[in-house]
Scaffold this motif. Sequence first.
Motif: not given
Length: 265
Positions: A28-33, A36-43, A57-61
Amino acid sequence: MTDENPRLPDHALELREGATIPLLGFGTWQIKGDDAVRATSTALEAGYRHLDTATVYGNEGEVGRALAGSGVPRDDVFVTTKCPGNGGGHELDTLRQSLELLQTDHVDLWLVHWPDEGTDAVAMWQAFVEAREAGLTREIGVSNFDVSLVDEVTRATGVAPAVNQIEWSPLLFDPETLAGHRGREVALEGYSALRGGTLEHPAIVGIAERLGRTPAQVIIRWHLQHEVIVIPKSVNAERIRSNADVGGFELTDDDMATLDALGGR
Protein backbone atom coordinates in the motif's frame (compact mmCIF):
# COMPACT_ATOMS: atom_id res chain seq x y z
CA MET A 1 -4.44 -12.99 -18.64
CA THR A 2 -6.84 -11.51 -16.12
CA ASP A 3 -9.82 -13.24 -14.53
CA GLU A 4 -12.59 -11.66 -12.51
CA ASN A 5 -11.85 -14.49 -10.09
CA PRO A 6 -8.06 -14.81 -10.13
CA ARG A 7 -6.37 -18.07 -9.30
CA LEU A 8 -4.28 -17.15 -6.29
CA PRO A 9 -1.20 -19.07 -5.23
CA ASP A 10 -1.21 -20.99 -1.96
CA HIS A 11 2.50 -20.42 -1.26
CA ALA A 12 3.24 -19.52 2.36
CA LEU A 13 6.04 -19.62 4.92
CA GLU A 14 5.94 -20.43 8.59
CA LEU A 15 7.82 -17.77 10.54
CA ARG A 16 9.82 -18.05 13.76
CA GLU A 17 6.94 -17.86 16.20
CA GLY A 18 4.65 -20.05 14.13
CA ALA A 19 2.70 -17.44 12.18
CA THR A 20 2.05 -18.36 8.54
CA ILE A 21 2.69 -15.56 6.05
CA PRO A 22 1.27 -15.78 2.51
CA LEU A 23 4.10 -15.20 0.05
CA LEU A 24 1.79 -12.94 -1.97
CA GLY A 25 0.74 -9.77 -0.22
CA PHE A 26 -0.84 -6.46 -1.19
CA GLY A 27 1.41 -3.44 -0.79
CA THR A 28 0.00 0.00 0.00
CA TRP A 29 2.99 2.35 -0.30
CA GLN A 30 1.99 5.75 -1.76
CA ILE A 31 -1.72 4.85 -1.76
CA LYS A 32 -3.63 7.43 0.28
CA GLY A 33 -7.14 8.38 1.31
CA ASP A 34 -10.14 6.90 -0.46
CA ASP A 35 -7.83 5.27 -2.99
CA ALA A 36 -6.29 3.24 -0.16
CA VAL A 37 -9.70 2.09 1.06
CA ARG A 38 -10.84 1.14 -2.46
CA ALA A 39 -7.60 -0.60 -3.44
CA THR A 40 -7.36 -2.57 -0.20
CA SER A 41 -11.02 -3.56 -0.44
CA THR A 42 -10.49 -4.72 -4.03
CA ALA A 43 -7.44 -6.74 -2.98
CA LEU A 44 -9.39 -8.49 -0.23
CA GLU A 45 -12.28 -9.19 -2.62
CA ALA A 46 -9.78 -10.65 -5.10
CA GLY A 47 -8.50 -13.02 -2.43
CA TYR A 48 -5.36 -11.42 -1.04
CA ARG A 49 -4.95 -12.38 2.60
CA HIS A 50 -1.79 -10.41 3.38
CA LEU A 51 -1.75 -6.62 3.70
CA ASP A 52 1.36 -4.47 4.08
CA THR A 53 1.32 -0.93 5.42
CA ALA A 54 3.49 1.34 7.60
CA THR A 55 3.23 4.28 9.96
CA VAL A 56 4.97 6.58 7.47
CA TYR A 57 2.59 5.59 4.67
CA GLY A 58 -0.14 7.55 6.43
CA ASN A 59 -2.79 5.03 5.41
CA GLU A 60 -3.13 2.61 8.32
CA GLY A 61 -6.58 4.01 9.10
CA GLU A 62 -7.74 3.46 5.52
CA VAL A 63 -6.33 -0.08 5.45
CA GLY A 64 -8.08 -0.75 8.75
CA ARG A 65 -11.39 0.57 7.41
CA ALA A 66 -11.15 -1.62 4.34
CA LEU A 67 -10.34 -4.70 6.41
CA ALA A 68 -13.11 -4.03 8.92
CA GLY A 69 -15.65 -3.52 6.16
CA SER A 70 -14.56 -6.45 4.01
CA GLY A 71 -16.39 -9.19 5.85
CA VAL A 72 -13.16 -11.21 5.87
CA PRO A 73 -12.40 -12.48 9.39
CA ARG A 74 -9.45 -10.68 10.94
CA ASP A 75 -7.71 -13.96 11.72
CA ASP A 76 -7.75 -14.85 8.02
CA VAL A 77 -5.62 -11.84 7.05
CA PHE A 78 -1.91 -11.42 7.76
CA VAL A 79 -1.34 -7.73 8.58
CA THR A 80 2.08 -6.09 8.53
CA THR A 81 2.95 -2.57 9.61
CA LYS A 82 6.24 -0.81 10.28
CA CYS A 83 7.71 1.56 12.84
CA PRO A 84 9.81 4.46 11.57
CA GLY A 85 13.52 3.82 12.01
CA ASN A 86 13.90 7.10 13.85
CA GLY A 87 11.14 6.16 16.29
CA GLY A 88 13.42 4.94 19.06
CA GLY A 89 12.21 5.54 22.59
CA HIS A 90 8.50 5.46 21.84
CA GLU A 91 8.14 2.26 19.86
CA LEU A 92 5.24 0.81 21.85
CA ASP A 93 3.29 4.05 21.64
CA THR A 94 3.76 3.98 17.87
CA LEU A 95 2.53 0.40 17.68
CA ARG A 96 -0.50 1.09 19.85
CA GLN A 97 -1.44 3.98 17.57
CA SER A 98 -1.06 1.68 14.56
CA LEU A 99 -3.31 -0.90 16.21
CA GLU A 100 -5.96 1.73 16.87
CA LEU A 101 -5.89 2.90 13.26
CA LEU A 102 -5.93 -0.66 11.94
CA GLN A 103 -8.84 -1.54 14.26
CA THR A 104 -7.12 -4.62 15.65
CA ASP A 105 -5.59 -5.69 18.94
CA HIS A 106 -2.45 -7.07 17.27
CA VAL A 107 -0.58 -7.16 14.00
CA ASP A 108 0.92 -10.30 12.55
CA LEU A 109 4.26 -8.72 11.71
CA TRP A 110 5.87 -5.50 12.91
CA LEU A 111 8.99 -4.25 11.17
CA VAL A 112 11.68 -1.69 11.94
CA HIS A 113 11.19 0.29 8.74
CA TRP A 114 14.81 1.29 8.24
CA PRO A 115 18.06 1.49 10.22
CA ASP A 116 18.62 5.05 11.38
CA GLU A 117 22.04 6.50 12.16
CA GLY A 118 20.68 8.43 15.12
CA THR A 119 18.86 5.47 16.67
CA ASP A 120 20.31 2.61 18.70
CA ALA A 121 19.24 -0.37 16.59
CA VAL A 122 19.75 -2.82 19.45
CA ALA A 123 17.64 -0.81 21.90
CA MET A 124 14.92 -0.47 19.30
CA TRP A 125 15.00 -4.17 18.57
CA GLN A 126 14.69 -4.94 22.28
CA ALA A 127 11.51 -2.85 22.34
CA PHE A 128 10.22 -4.96 19.46
CA VAL A 129 10.94 -8.12 21.44
CA GLU A 130 8.93 -6.65 24.34
CA ALA A 131 6.04 -5.85 22.01
CA ARG A 132 5.96 -9.42 20.79
CA GLU A 133 6.08 -10.76 24.33
CA ALA A 134 3.17 -8.48 25.21
CA GLY A 135 1.08 -9.98 22.42
CA LEU A 136 0.87 -6.78 20.39
CA THR A 137 2.47 -8.47 17.40
CA ARG A 138 2.85 -12.14 16.52
CA GLU A 139 6.17 -11.76 14.69
CA ILE A 140 8.86 -9.08 14.52
CA GLY A 141 11.26 -8.20 11.77
CA VAL A 142 13.24 -5.50 10.02
CA SER A 143 13.35 -3.68 6.70
CA ASN A 144 16.28 -2.34 4.71
CA PHE A 145 18.82 -4.02 7.02
CA ASP A 146 21.94 -5.71 5.70
CA VAL A 147 22.89 -9.09 7.12
CA SER A 148 25.59 -7.61 9.36
CA LEU A 149 22.99 -5.49 11.15
CA VAL A 150 20.63 -8.47 11.32
CA ASP A 151 23.48 -10.35 13.03
CA GLU A 152 24.18 -7.43 15.39
CA VAL A 153 20.66 -7.21 16.79
CA THR A 154 20.41 -11.00 16.95
CA ARG A 155 23.64 -11.35 18.95
CA ALA A 156 22.70 -8.53 21.31
CA THR A 157 19.21 -9.79 22.16
CA GLY A 158 19.25 -13.49 21.35
CA VAL A 159 16.26 -12.91 19.08
CA ALA A 160 16.58 -12.94 15.30
CA PRO A 161 14.22 -11.07 12.98
CA ALA A 162 11.61 -13.28 11.35
CA VAL A 163 11.66 -11.21 8.16
CA ASN A 164 13.83 -8.66 6.38
CA GLN A 165 11.98 -6.60 3.79
CA ILE A 166 14.27 -5.14 1.12
CA GLU A 167 14.06 -3.87 -2.44
CA TRP A 168 14.09 -6.95 -4.68
CA SER A 169 13.42 -7.92 -8.27
CA PRO A 170 15.05 -10.02 -11.00
CA LEU A 171 17.22 -7.00 -11.83
CA LEU A 172 18.44 -6.92 -8.20
CA PHE A 173 18.80 -10.66 -7.72
CA ASP A 174 21.83 -11.57 -5.61
CA PRO A 175 22.23 -15.24 -4.73
CA GLU A 176 24.49 -14.39 -1.78
CA THR A 177 21.84 -12.14 -0.26
CA LEU A 178 19.20 -14.82 -0.68
CA ALA A 179 21.46 -17.53 0.74
CA GLY A 180 22.56 -15.29 3.61
CA HIS A 181 18.99 -14.80 4.76
CA ARG A 182 18.07 -18.42 4.23
CA GLY A 183 21.10 -19.56 6.26
CA ARG A 184 19.95 -17.33 9.13
CA GLU A 185 16.36 -18.56 8.81
CA VAL A 186 15.24 -15.00 8.11
CA ALA A 187 12.51 -14.81 5.47
CA LEU A 188 13.31 -12.42 2.63
CA GLU A 189 10.53 -10.07 1.56
CA GLY A 190 10.85 -7.95 -1.55
CA TYR A 191 9.34 -4.56 -2.30
CA SER A 192 9.25 -2.46 -5.50
CA ALA A 193 9.35 -5.63 -7.59
CA LEU A 194 7.48 -3.97 -10.46
CA ARG A 195 9.62 -0.82 -10.60
CA GLY A 196 13.02 0.04 -12.01
CA GLY A 197 12.39 -1.14 -15.57
CA THR A 198 11.40 -4.70 -14.72
CA LEU A 199 8.10 -4.57 -16.60
CA GLU A 200 9.81 -3.45 -19.81
CA HIS A 201 12.88 -5.68 -19.69
CA PRO A 202 13.09 -7.72 -22.92
CA ALA A 203 13.88 -11.01 -21.16
CA ILE A 204 10.90 -10.64 -18.84
CA VAL A 205 8.59 -9.50 -21.63
CA GLY A 206 9.72 -12.44 -23.76
CA ILE A 207 8.89 -15.00 -21.08
CA ALA A 208 5.54 -13.32 -20.46
CA GLU A 209 4.62 -13.38 -24.15
CA ARG A 210 5.55 -17.04 -24.48
CA LEU A 211 3.41 -17.97 -21.47
CA GLY A 212 0.50 -15.67 -22.31
CA ARG A 213 1.04 -13.81 -19.07
CA THR A 214 1.84 -10.25 -18.06
CA PRO A 215 5.40 -9.21 -17.16
CA ALA A 216 4.11 -8.45 -13.64
CA GLN A 217 2.76 -11.98 -13.27
CA VAL A 218 6.11 -13.42 -14.37
CA ILE A 219 7.98 -11.30 -11.81
CA ILE A 220 5.59 -12.20 -9.01
CA ARG A 221 5.78 -15.89 -9.91
CA TRP A 222 9.60 -15.68 -9.87
CA HIS A 223 9.43 -14.46 -6.26
CA LEU A 224 7.10 -17.26 -5.25
CA GLN A 225 9.29 -19.96 -6.75
CA HIS A 226 12.26 -18.56 -4.82
CA GLU A 227 10.10 -18.53 -1.64
CA VAL A 228 10.54 -14.77 -1.41
CA ILE A 229 7.57 -12.75 -0.11
CA VAL A 230 6.31 -10.21 -2.66
CA ILE A 231 3.91 -7.30 -2.13
CA PRO A 232 2.85 -5.74 -5.45
CA LYS A 233 0.71 -2.65 -5.20
CA SER A 234 -1.70 -0.90 -7.53
CA VAL A 235 -4.79 1.29 -7.38
CA ASN A 236 -6.13 -0.22 -10.61
CA ALA A 237 -8.70 -2.94 -9.88
CA GLU A 238 -7.87 -4.98 -12.98
CA ARG A 239 -4.14 -4.95 -12.20
CA ILE A 240 -4.79 -5.84 -8.56
CA ARG A 241 -6.68 -8.93 -9.73
CA SER A 242 -4.16 -9.72 -12.46
CA ASN A 243 -1.24 -9.54 -10.04
CA ALA A 244 -2.97 -12.13 -7.87
CA ASP A 245 -3.68 -14.48 -10.78
CA VAL A 246 -0.39 -16.36 -10.54
CA GLY A 247 -1.49 -19.69 -9.14
CA GLY A 248 -2.19 -21.33 -12.48
CA PHE A 249 1.25 -21.51 -14.07
CA GLU A 250 4.91 -22.17 -13.28
CA LEU A 251 8.18 -20.86 -14.62
CA THR A 252 10.55 -23.50 -15.93
CA ASP A 253 14.04 -23.98 -14.53
CA ASP A 254 15.36 -22.26 -17.64
CA ASP A 255 13.00 -19.32 -17.08
CA MET A 256 14.18 -19.01 -13.48
CA ALA A 257 17.82 -19.13 -14.54
CA THR A 258 17.21 -16.46 -17.19
CA LEU A 259 15.60 -14.16 -14.66
CA ASP A 260 18.25 -14.83 -12.01
CA ALA A 261 20.93 -13.90 -14.53
CA LEU A 262 19.47 -10.38 -14.82
CA GLY A 263 20.72 -9.52 -11.32
CA GLY A 264 23.08 -6.57 -11.29
CA ARG A 265 22.54 -5.75 -14.95
